[in-house]
Design a protein around this motif. Structure first.
Motif: not given
Length: 512
Positions: A208-217, A366-370, A375-380, A382-387
């Motif tokens: 029930d998570y939407h995999s097409q969401n760049p971030y909230h998946n 929930d907001i620990c990505n930064p 290498e991990l933080s940068k990917q997150w 970019e994903k949240v900004t894409s969304e």
């Protein structure tokens, strides 16, 4: 006893079918004609899982009567595969139109396949559970590929690469990780959770998570669950939390963004979405996430063997944890946390204080990505900004006011992240470090500072490239300076004072 969050029953023009009333609570996907008539199978299969914008009075009454509802009726259509939700293809011209009633379809039961290998694996699960009574958890090993199993041995590491783990588990990181953690804590045996029900519940949550969401998946949910586990292992928490606290913390982390549509609350409000009206424009998404997971718990009967009052209490506490992730209430929780720390009156022997710390831990997770390695933080990031930008593109296309942070022409990843780190992440994690002054807390703050410096440097390099097409090569960095090998080509220092636009960007981030 009436559940505290259940809305009063309102009269309907016609009775609701019994099979509909027995289904789980989650999001509604159909119009009034679909609810009470015979919907077109293809239309239902396209709509299921995506947010419906129907606002007819009858549907609103129906939703208010049952709460936040997704109907899984007995009409003849196949459930969609994970990731098929066509939310971004919604035609806004039909947001408030009624669906047309079509001819009847042959009714047959829709089966939810609750295993990775469909019926074959289901049979093996049931067979193993009955034949291995001496060690009912032995069947877990069948789902672990070699490399994924090796990664789970280091699941408590802050450098845990959830993207790699998701690939190794063939997109099933949330199910595999959560099942492993529940088993590792002995919660499955302690709470006598049915193995098949638990597996079914976790698969349905992931689905029930939407995999097409760049971030909230589902990968974000798995990442939050792994971070939550790291916090649960901190000395102050591990010595104080009860098994029930741990179970609630892990389940809340896994389901905290369940059925997230990939847009923020202001978007739902300005498009007159029925969820915004249902929850009176307050914590709209968080309320929906909570109601969705409660619906799954009841559909699977995961807690049905517990006393009724205990089950209701678990549902209420899950709701309290998930509602705490509403970032628009960040200052409210942070001020309360800071006051407790200033007065030094937190007593983890007190159940309410332990619950509050669980809320703060989930907010941090929930907001620990930064605070992750670069290498991990940068990917997150970019994903949240894409969304964000996807939402902005929808708003532009349909001539809606573009939300803050969602305009790709005026915002950059670096600007958004620097503002978010400065005004949202740093204050929260600084207070968390006061509460739990451990190596992990210092590691997170260290990564946060280096990542912020990296985004500042990338932003400066971008400005330099625009103004000077052919700049001279930069001088060689002095040994010991710079962001270090884990940061790639980031800058060495961050600016002391952020630009005024950064504060605006940070304020806008609290809408999400």
């Amino acid at each position: 006893m009436e559940v505290c969050y259940q809305l009063p029953v309102l009269p309907l023009d016609r009775p609701v079918p019994k099979h509909v009333l027995s289904r789980r609570g989650a999001i509604s996907f159909s119009s009034s004609s679909s609810l009470f008539g015979a919907p077109d199978p293809r239309q239902l299969s396209q709509r299921r899982g995506a947010i419906s914008y129907d606002s007819s009075d009858q549907t609103a009454l129906y939703i208010r009567m049952l709460g936040d509802v997704r109907v899984r009726s007995q009409v003849g259509f196949e459930p969609e595969r994970r990731g098929s939700h066509p939310y971004l293809c919604v035609d806004f011209r039909t947001l408030h139109s009624r669906g047309e009633t079509v001819g009847p379809v042959s009714g047959r039961r829709v089966h939810r396949l609750f295993s990775f290998q469909r019926h074959l694996h289901t049979s093996r699960l049931v067979h193993s559970a009955t034949t291995c009574s001496h060690n009912p958890l032995h069947i877990l090993d069948e789902d672990y590929l070699g490399q994924a199993k090796c990664m789970l041995e280091k699941v408590g590491s802050w450098n845990f690469d959830i993207f790699l783990f998701d690939r190794l588990t063939n997109g099933n990181s949330l199910v595999t990780l959560t099942f492993h953690l529940l088993n590792q804590y002995g919660l499955i045996e302690l709470f006598q959770l049915d193995m098949v029900k638990l597996r079914r519940f976790l698969v349905m949550v992931q689905e029930d998570y939407h995999s097409q969401n760049p971030y909230h998946n589902a990968v974000h949910a798995a990442d939050v669950t792994q971070a939550m586990y790291c916090y649960l292992r901190e000395p102050k928490l591990s010595k104080s939390l009860t098994s029930c606290d741990i179970l609630l913390g892990l389940l809340a982390a896994a389901s905290h963004d369940l059925d997230h549509p990939g847009v923020n609350q202001p978007f739902l409000i300005k498009t007159n979405h029925y969820l915004a009206a249902l929850y009176r424009n307050t914590s709209v998404l968080e309320n929906h996430h909570w109601r969705s997971v409660v619906g799954l718990l009841r559909e699977t009967g995961l807690f049905s063997h517990l006393p009724a009052e205990d089950g209701l209490n678990m549902e209420r506490q899950l709701g309290s944890l998930i509602l705490a992730t509403d970032i628009s209430r960040q200052n409210e929780y942070l001020s309360k946390f800071r006051l407790h720390l200033d007065q030094d009156d937190l007593c983890l022997g007190n159940a309410s204080h332990r619950h509050f710390i669980l809320q703060m831990a989930l907010k941090c997770a929930d907001i620990c990505n930064p605070c992750r390695p670069w290498e991990l933080s940068k990917q997150w990031s970019e994903k949240v900004t894409s969304e964000f930008f996807q939402q902005g593109d929808i708003e532009k296309k349909h001539k809606l006011e573009v939300s803050q942070l969602c305009d790709s022409q005026t915002n950059t990843v670096g600007d958004i992240q620097i503002g978010f780190m400065t005004y949202v992440v740093e204050p929260l994690f600084s207070e968390w470090a006061r509460f739990s002054d451990t190596r992990l807390s210092q590691t997170m703050l260290g990564h946060l500072g280096l990542n912020k410096a990296s985004w500042s440097g990338l932003r400066a390099e971008g400005s330099l490239d625009e103004s000077e097409p052919d700049p001279d090569p930069p001088p060689e960095p002095v040994s010991g300076q710079g962001p270090g090998p884990c940061l790639g080509s980031g800058p060495a220092t961050a600016t002391a004072a952020e630009e005024p636009t950064t504060r605006t960007l940070a304020q806008g981030s609290q809408e999400f």
